[in-house]
Each structure stands twice: as structure tokens, then as C-alpha cells.
Design an enzyme around this catalytic site. Structure first.
Site, PDB file in Angstrom:
ATOM      1  CE1 TYR A  42      -3.522  -8.865   4.546  1.00  0.00           C
ATOM      2  CE2 TYR A  42      -5.658  -9.122   5.584  1.00  0.00           C
ATOM      3  CZ  TYR A  42      -4.881  -9.047   4.444  1.00  0.00           C
ATOM      4  OH  TYR A  42      -5.462  -9.160   3.215  1.00  0.00           O
ATOM      5  CG  HIS A  62      -9.947  -6.831  -3.800  1.00  0.00           C
ATOM      6  ND1 HIS A  62     -10.565  -5.612  -3.876  1.00  0.00           N
ATOM      7  CD2 HIS A  62      -8.870  -6.654  -2.974  1.00  0.00           C
ATOM      8  CE1 HIS A  62      -9.895  -4.741  -3.122  1.00  0.00           C
ATOM      9  NE2 HIS A  62      -8.864  -5.347  -2.571  1.00  0.00           N
ATOM     10  CG  HIS A 105      -9.255  -3.828   2.191  1.00  0.00           C
ATOM     11  ND1 HIS A 105      -8.351  -2.807   2.106  1.00  0.00           N
ATOM     12  CD2 HIS A 105      -8.972  -4.660   1.198  1.00  0.00           C
ATOM     13  CE1 HIS A 105      -7.510  -3.066   1.099  1.00  0.00           C
ATOM     14  NE2 HIS A 105      -7.876  -4.178   0.551  1.00  0.00           N
ATOM     15  CG  ASP A 149      -3.040  -6.586  -3.758  1.00  0.00           C
ATOM     16  OD1 ASP A 149      -3.913  -5.824  -4.182  1.00  0.00           O
ATOM     17  OD2 ASP A 149      -3.099  -7.103  -2.629  1.00  0.00           O
ATOM     18  CG  HIS A 180      -2.093  -0.924   1.106  1.00  0.00           C
ATOM     19  ND1 HIS A 180      -2.790  -1.384   2.200  1.00  0.00           N
ATOM     20  CD2 HIS A 180      -2.684  -1.526   0.041  1.00  0.00           C
ATOM     21  CE1 HIS A 180      -3.755  -2.204   1.811  1.00  0.00           C
ATOM     22  NE2 HIS A 180      -3.696  -2.314   0.504  1.00  0.00           N
ATOM     23  CG  ASP A 199      -7.324  -8.156   0.269  1.00  0.00           C
ATOM     24  OD1 ASP A 199      -6.258  -8.713  -0.044  1.00  0.00           O
ATOM     25  OD2 ASP A 199      -7.715  -7.106  -0.265  1.00  0.00           O
ATOM     26  CD  GLU A 208      -5.631  -2.803  -2.608  1.00  0.00           C
ATOM     27  OE1 GLU A 208      -6.334  -3.513  -1.875  1.00  0.00           O
ATOM     28  OE2 GLU A 208      -4.881  -1.902  -2.175  1.00  0.00           O
ATOM     29  CG  HIS A 224      -2.379 -10.843   0.610  1.00  0.00           C
ATOM     30  ND1 HIS A 224      -1.515 -10.485  -0.393  1.00  0.00           N
ATOM     31  CD2 HIS A 224      -3.413  -9.967   0.520  1.00  0.00           C
ATOM     32  CE1 HIS A 224      -1.997  -9.461  -1.056  1.00  0.00           C
ATOM     33  NE2 HIS A 224      -3.160  -9.121  -0.524  1.00  0.00           N
TER      34      HIS A 224
HETATM   35 FE1  FEO Z   1      -7.056  -5.263  -1.148  1.00  0.00          FE
HETATM   36 FE2  FEO Z   1      -4.685  -7.655  -1.282  1.00  0.00          FE
HETATM   37  O1  FEO Z   1      -5.687  -6.218  -1.909  1.00  0.00           O
END
Ligand code: FEO
Length: 394
Positions: free
Chosen positions: A193, A79, A146, A83, A23, A165, A81, A226
């Protein structure tokens, strides 16, 4: 190289041992991380999520060694994002018509980031997708866990929840599974996390966990995007999230400060000493906000029932190190925690009032007592430390 998770389900992600921050620079990585994508090869071939763009080419090459890309029937984008969506443009350049299943907010997120009008298939909670061999995918929106677009996907038959996530950790484990991980590090990274990423969304997390439990789906494996895959007692991380999302706190008080010439540092230690005298069982931790990683401090704040924050006055304000940290603190929207302010000053002495106002604004219950000391503290100045300690422990 794909790695078998269960039956025809494989992990095909990227373990990033060298990642140091995430991030931007907002999240420190101490024990590596991973971006987990998954491949399901039933009558239909399904790719669940991708990985971050810097490793996108490598990901596609690995994927091509396992499957002919043209045989991928469905892509699930849990998601948007980067990543997890970072390699989508590369894949969809090769198989442009492949349907991409995501939430309505997922379409906004992916279009906004990649400016492509892919074959989006919008899904909502309870929608299903038949993938053959008697198995289907069930979609579960995970709004604000999130991002607004976040989603989980459940695979029937194999009873796997691909949670994206949620339930993840920034933690690299070569063997992939939770029963192969160092349990202390796993607990630490899962908590860090949650504390640093999910705390502001705890109300959503509580509600969603109840909803998932009410669905009464058998869950043999939780496969997040992750860190480790939970195959040994996967319910343990759901139970932890339920606890963490419920204004979690332990009998701990965390003291955070910065100092110019050591006076405010002395106050920090004196408050700690008085807390120790009043409540020997309370765990007390002291951190200089400049010297300790901000995410590690925030994890300690997460565990605390109360905090004390200190800064000397400089330029009619607090030190920039402390104000930056307070901005981060406010963004996490902690609830039901007490806070006290302290600091030394030479002449104008605004820092304590500013700290109190900022802590109140950040959602803390600010104590009436504080320690505002002119110049360097001496023994008689410490009387008020007893009052601060008394309010914090009560
Ligand atoms: Fe919200 Fe692992 O990206």
C-alpha cells in the site's frame, strides 16, 4: 452491524472480500480490502467517513439499524475520494442540513464530484469540535497523503486517530484488529500500500509524521479507512512509515524485463548470476513484467537499492509491456536508487538507450555500463554483465 472499537466508538464499514482491483485497474487486491467508517455516540453523534457507492444502500440500511439518521449531529469527511465519500449523497438526501466537516480542498473535491452545495464546515489543522462528555475532535490536515484534501481526525479521551488512507492496507480482516491479523500478510499489504500509493508523497509523509509526533497526543488506537485497526502497539505503523518515507531500501536488487524470443531473458538471469557472485548476501529477484503483478513488482522495487530493466528492441523502441511499466515506475518518483538497462536487438537496437533515458527521467541513477546484445547472446557477450553487476552492487 456496528462493531465496538472502544467505549462509544464503533466501526460501521464494509469488508470487501471479493475486491480484485482498486483505483480502476491500477492496484491489484490479493487479500480483500475494507472501507472503514466510524460512528461516535457521545452527547453528539458523529459519523466519520462513509463507504464506496456500490455498497452505499447496504451501508445506509445498516446505519439506520444502529441510529436514527436524524440524530447524526456531524459528519466528518476526512477525504473526498469515492471509496470514502461514495455514500454521502444517499445520507445527505435524508439529512440534508447536517454539517459536513472537511478541509477547504475537501469542499472542492466533494463539490466537484457530487455537484451538491452541502452544509460544509471548513476546518484546518488544530481546529476542534466539542462532541460532549468532555470529548472533542481535533482535525489534522494530511495534505497529499494522498490527495490535497486528505485529513485525519483525533478523538480526545479515547485517544483514537482516525487516519483515513494513511496507515491503511488493502487487506480484509473479519476481526478488524491488527492483533487478529496474520502478521506476515499485514506487513506485506501495508508495505504494498505504501509503496504503490504513498511513495510519491514521501516528503509529505516524513514532515507529517514529525508534526504528529510533535503534537504529543496519546494514541491508543489508529483507525484507518482501509484494513486493520491498529490497537496493539499502534506506534509500530507510524515508525514503519517514518522508515519507509526516508528513501527506504534494503540490500536487494530487482531485475525486471520482458522478452520476445528469450535473449533478453537470458541477460536478466546472467546479470542476476553475476550479482550473486560479487555480493552473495544481496537479495536478487527477477520478474517478467507481463507474468508478475505490476504492484507486487513495484513493492520489490521499493525495497531495492538498485534495479535492472530489460527489453529487446521492437519497432525502434521497447516492448509496450515495458514502456507501460516504466510509466508507472516514473509516477512513483523513487529516489536514491541505481538502475541499469539491458536488451537484445536484431538490427537498429534502440531499446537500451531508450531504457536508460527513461530510467534517468524517472529519477534513477543510471549506470554507465549496460548490456546491448546483437541477436541471441553467447558467452563472450556476457563480459559486460560483470560490469553491470559491479556498478549495481557498489
Ligand atoms: Fe484515497 Fe481510500 O481513498
Amino acid at each position: 452491524m456496528k462493531r465496538k472499537i472502544k467505549n462509544n466508538v464503533s466501526w460501521i464499514g464494509y469488508i470487501d472480500w471479493e475486491l480484485e482491483n482498486f483505483h480502476g485497474d491500477e492496484y491489484s487486491i490479493s487479500n480483500g480490502s475494507s472501507q472503514n467508517a466510524y460512528l461516535i455516540e457521545e452527547e453528539k453523534t458523529v459519523l466519520i467517513d462513509t463507504i464506496w457507492d456500490p455498497h452505499g444502500e447496504e451501508f445506509i440500511e445498516n446505519l439506520k439499524k444502529e441510529v436514527d439518521l436524524s440524530t447524526i449531529d456531524y459528519i466528518i469527511a476526512n477525504h473526498g475520494e469515492p471509496d470514502h465519500s461514495g455514500a454521502l449523497p444517499l445520507i445527505l438526501k435524508e439529512i440534508p442540513d447536517t454539517p459536513v466537516y472537511c478541509t477547504a480542498n475537501g469542499v472542492k473535491s466533494l463539490k466537484g464530484q457530487y455537484h451538491e452545495d452541502w452544509n460544509f464546515q471548513v476546518v484546518k489543522t488544530g481546529d476542534t469540535l466539542d462532541i460532549g462528555n468532555g470529548k472533542e475532535l481535533i482535525f489534522i490536515e494530511m495534505r497529499m497523503l494522498h490527495w490535497p484534501d486528505s485529513m485525519a481526525t483525533y478523538l480526545t479521551g479515547d485517544n483514537i486517530l482516525f487516519s483515513n488512507d494513511a496507515f491503511g492496507q488493502h487487506y480484509a480482516v473479519a476481526e478488524l484488529f491488527n492483533d487478529k491479523a496474520d502478521p506476515c500478510l499485514l506487513e506485506k499489504e501495508a508495505l504494498k500500500y505504501y509503496a504503490n500509493i504513498l511513495t510519491p508523497f514521501s516528503a509529505f509523509a516524513s514532515k507529517k509524521i514529525k508534526e504528529i509526533v510533535a503534537l504529543d497526543l496519546p494514541i491508543d488506537i489508529i483507525a484507518p479507512s482501509h484494513g486493520v485497526i491498529w490497537r496493539d502497539n499502534p506506534g509500530q505503523i507510524i515508525e514503519k512509515y517514518a522508515k519507509w518515507a526516508d528513501d527506504y531500501q534494503e540490500d536487494q536488487i530487482t531485475i525486471v524485463y520482458d522478452t520476445m524470443w528469450g535473449g533478453t531473458e537470458k541477460l536478466a538471469h546472467r546479470i542476476a548470476k553475476e550479482i550473486g557472485k560479487l555480493s552473495p548476501d544481496t537479495r536478487v529477484k527477477i520478474f517478467n513484467v507481463v507474468k508478475k503483478d505490476k504492484n507486487e513488482i513495484m513493492t520489490e522495487v521499493f525495497k531495492s537499492k538498485a534495479i535492472a530493466v530489460g527489453s529487446p528492441t521492437v519497432g525502434n523502441n521497447v516492448l509496450s509491456s515495458v514502456s507501460g511499466w516504466l510509466t508507472f515506475l516514473k509516477s512513483l518518483k523513487f529516489k536514491k536508487k541505481k538502475a541499469a538497462a539491458f536488451g537484445c536487438y536484431g538490427w537498429s537496437g534502440e531499446s537500451v538507450k531508450i531504457l536508460q533515458e527513461t530510467l534517468k527521467d524517472a529519477g534513477f541513477e543510471v549506470t554507465d555500463s549496460s548490456l546491448r546484445i546483437n541477436w541471441d547472446p553467447e558467452e563472450s557477450d556476457y563480459e559486460m554483465a560483470k560490469e553491470v553487476a559491479k556498478e549495481l552492487v557498489s
